[in-house]
Design a protein around this motif. Structure first.
Motif, PDB file in Angstrom:
ATOM      1  N   PRO A 360       0.827  -1.222   0.016  1.00 22.88           N
ATOM      2  CA  PRO A 360       0.107  -0.022   0.006  1.00 22.88           C
ATOM      3  C   PRO A 360       1.031   1.248  -0.050  1.00 22.88           C
ATOM      4  N   CYS A 361       0.337   2.397  -0.589  1.00 24.31           N
ATOM      5  CA  CYS A 361       1.097   3.479  -0.589  1.00 24.31           C
ATOM      6  C   CYS A 361       1.016   4.069   1.054  1.00 24.31           C
ATOM      7  N   PRO A 362       2.465   4.651   1.491  1.00 23.36           N
ATOM      8  CA  PRO A 362       2.162   5.042   2.608  1.00 23.36           C
ATOM      9  C   PRO A 362       1.259   6.181   2.951  1.00 23.36           C
ATOM     10  N   SER A 363       0.978   7.023   1.963  1.00 19.61           N
ATOM     11  CA  SER A 363       0.366   8.075   1.953  1.00 19.61           C
ATOM     12  C   SER A 363      -1.200   8.040   1.911  1.00 19.61           C
ATOM     13  N   CYS A 364      -1.671   7.311   0.583  1.00 17.64           N
ATOM     14  CA  CYS A 364      -2.986   7.387   0.438  1.00 17.64           C
ATOM     15  C   CYS A 364      -3.508   5.880   0.800  1.00 17.64           C
ATOM     16  N   ASN A 365      -2.710   4.915   0.930  1.00 18.39           N
ATOM     17  CA  ASN A 365      -2.977   3.578   1.426  1.00 18.39           C
ATOM     18  C   ASN A 365      -3.511   2.534   0.079  1.00 18.39           C
ATOM     19  N   LYS A 378       5.661   2.399  -6.980  1.00 13.07           N
ATOM     20  CA  LYS A 378       5.308   3.758  -7.072  1.00 13.07           C
ATOM     21  C   LYS A 378       3.754   4.128  -6.809  1.00 13.07           C
ATOM     22  N   CYS A 379       3.579   5.379  -6.356  1.00 10.94           N
ATOM     23  CA  CYS A 379       2.085   5.635  -6.363  1.00 10.94           C
ATOM     24  C   CYS A 379       1.913   6.810  -7.270  1.00 10.94           C
ATOM     25  N   LYS A 380       1.226   6.797  -8.264  1.00  8.39           N
ATOM     26  CA  LYS A 380       0.989   7.743  -9.373  1.00  8.39           C
ATOM     27  C   LYS A 380       0.356   8.914  -8.635  1.00  8.39           C
ATOM     28  N   LYS A 381      -0.542   8.771  -8.108  1.00  3.88           N
ATOM     29  CA  LYS A 381      -1.174   9.938  -7.304  1.00  3.88           C
ATOM     30  C   LYS A 381      -0.376  10.752  -6.583  1.00  3.88           C
ATOM     31  N   CYS A 382       0.284  10.143  -5.560  1.00  2.00           N
ATOM     32  CA  CYS A 382       0.953  10.879  -4.679  1.00  2.00           C
ATOM     33  C   CYS A 382       2.389  11.165  -5.131  1.00  2.00           C
ATOM     34  N   LYS A 383       2.732  10.447  -6.264  1.00  7.39           N
ATOM     35  CA  LYS A 383       4.063  10.748  -6.886  1.00  7.39           C
ATOM     36  C   LYS A 383       5.187  10.264  -5.791  1.00  7.39           C
TER      37      LYS A 383
HETATM   38 ZN   LIG Z   1      -0.563   7.436  -2.626  1.00  8.23          ZN
END
Ligand SMILES: [Zn+2]
Length: 455
Positions: A360-365, A378-383
């Protein structure tokens, strides 16, 4: 003097039926004044034997007769009569046996093995080579095996009954006219019948398809109650009559005797561990790889497409689940491993199961995406990029419950015990020596009056 007649493999894919020949033969022997010592027995043997026709059912008839009879002549006349009425087909290899008195304990062990193994003609003939046995056969003599197994299986433990009603000759091969409602209601009434109606598929399981003379067969715990049940079935076709057989149908007698065998065509009961997740193969069948607990050898297990709800249970199995599977190894395996047809499934242990998924993305999960081979996620949304991230396990919630699973009634083998019999089967069953009217009703205005001269 006790005599037992056994016969088998008189039917063919084109029609005829071993039980119908028994019905006609009984009418002849009744006329001769023979006294029945048992209900006619309908014995189902190993359902996987190659070259069998339909259900691998054979029949034994036991009587008390004067010891002054000429048994050799009786054997000759009856086998001629029988073989004249046997289908002339390469798949039909009938056998007929007349046993005077008893044959000893080897016979019952032969009958027990016939439930699970593929027996040979040679071992059958070696038992038949006895002064109190008269026998004859046509073709390969395959039918002698079932004939002897029926004589040897006296159903001393669990048993059931089946009442079979026979169509008049003119109607055979035409669509059966039956009153569906009569059969749908049957198992819920007080007649102690079972497997009349398959509510999973809406099929009347009492009514066969095909050209054989059986109009319907109702299965139950008591011969008397079956006769009462028969009287409430609305008859839309004339019948020749009916006959009640004592049988091992619905008793699991084959699985009771089974070993954890991986030999082709043998009935088998194997404790095993699931190796991989189930797959769906051509035809919609579900297949999975299992590992036999006793020695770690692997095999494929198949749940057939027609077994619908059962198949969806099999689909829920996951690696490390522990099972006991009952069924048989196919003769020709579609894969490099032996292939097992599952007839009964016991889930002993449901193992935790996890799949590896993206971290999971550490920011948006939300789940991250791969950033390339060995380059992390990578998370595209949170870069956000994490070159050291790896897949993480996610545990699947397992809704599968421990316990026994069976295919729907319509996909059962004749021998399979339906759930509805589980409590009844625990009770010790007995029966008393029947009178003719306890199992046979024949209407000579619709049935041929047969006669065999052997006096
Ligand atoms: Zn994210």
């Amino acid at each position: 003097m006790k005599v037992t007649l056994g016969f088998d493999d008189t039917d063919s894919p084109l029609g005829n039926c071993t039980t119908h020949l028994a019905f006609s033969l009984l009418s002849i022997l009744k006329e001769k004044g023979w006294k029945p010592l048992d209900f006619p027995r309908l014995i189902r043997n190993n359902p996987n034997v190659p070259f069998k026709t339909r259900g691998n059912g054979s029949v034994a008839l036991t009587f008390l007769v004067p010891s002054s009879l000429n048994f050799e002549k009786i054997h000759n006349e009856l086998s001629t009569w029988l073989f004249n009425r046997t289908a002339d087909h390469e798949m039909t290899n009938p056998g007929f046996i007349l046993l005077v008195g008893e044959l000893g304990s080897e016979l019952s062990s032969f009958a027990q093995r016939a439930l699970i193994k593929v027996l040979t003609i040679d071992e059958t003939i070696s038992l038949l080579d006895h002064p109190s046995v008269y026998y004859s056969f046509k073709g390969t003599g395959q039918g002698l095996i079932g004939s002897l197994a029926a004589i040897g299986n006296e159903l001393k433990n669990d048993f059931t009954y089946e009442l079979l009603a026979y169509r008049i000759a003119n109607n055979r091969g035409t669509k059966r006219r039956i009153d569906r409602e009569s059969f749908i209601r049957l198992d819920d009434s007080s007649f102690q019948t079972f497997s009349s109606y398959d509510s999973d598929t809406g099929r009347i399981a009492s009514v066969p398809n095909g050209p054989d003379p059986v109009l319907y067969g109702i299965r139950g715990e008591s011969a008397n109650l079956l006769i009462s049940a028969n009287s409430v079935i609305k008859q839309l076709e004339k019948i020749e009559g009916w006959c009640v057989f004592r049988t091992n149908q619905g008793t699991d007698e084959h699985l009771v005797n089974a070993f954890p065998s991986l030999e082709p065509y043998e009935v088998s009961l194997i404790e095993a561990k699931v190796v991989n997740e189930p797959d769906i193969i051509a035809g919609g069948h579900t297949i999975l790889t299992l590992e036999r607990s006793s020695d770690g050898s692997q095999f494929h297990a198949l749940a057939y497409e027609p077994s619908k709800s059962f198949r969806s249970t099999v689909k829920e199995l996951r690696p490390d689940d522990r099972l006991i599977v009952g069924g048989s190894i196919r003769g020709v395996s579609p894969s490099e491993l032996p292939t097992f047809n599952i007839e009964r499934l016991d889930v002993i242990e449901v193992a935790p199961f996890s799949r590896l998924v993206n971290p999971p993305c550490p920011s948006c999960n939300k789940r991250m995406e791969s950033d390339g081979v060995n380059a992390g996620y990578k998370c595209k949304k949170c870069k956000i990029k994490d070159p050291s991230a790896t897949k993480v396990p996610v545990f699947e919630s397992r809704s599968l419950e421990k316990g026994r699973y069976l295919p729907p009634i319509g996909a059962h083998r004749h021998l399979t015990m339906p759930f509805s019999r589980y409590d009844l089967a625990k009770q010790k069953k007995t029966y008393s020596t029947p009178q003719w009217s306890d199992f046979l009703s024949i209407d000579f205005s619709h049935a041929n009056k047969e006669h065999v001269d052997f006096e």
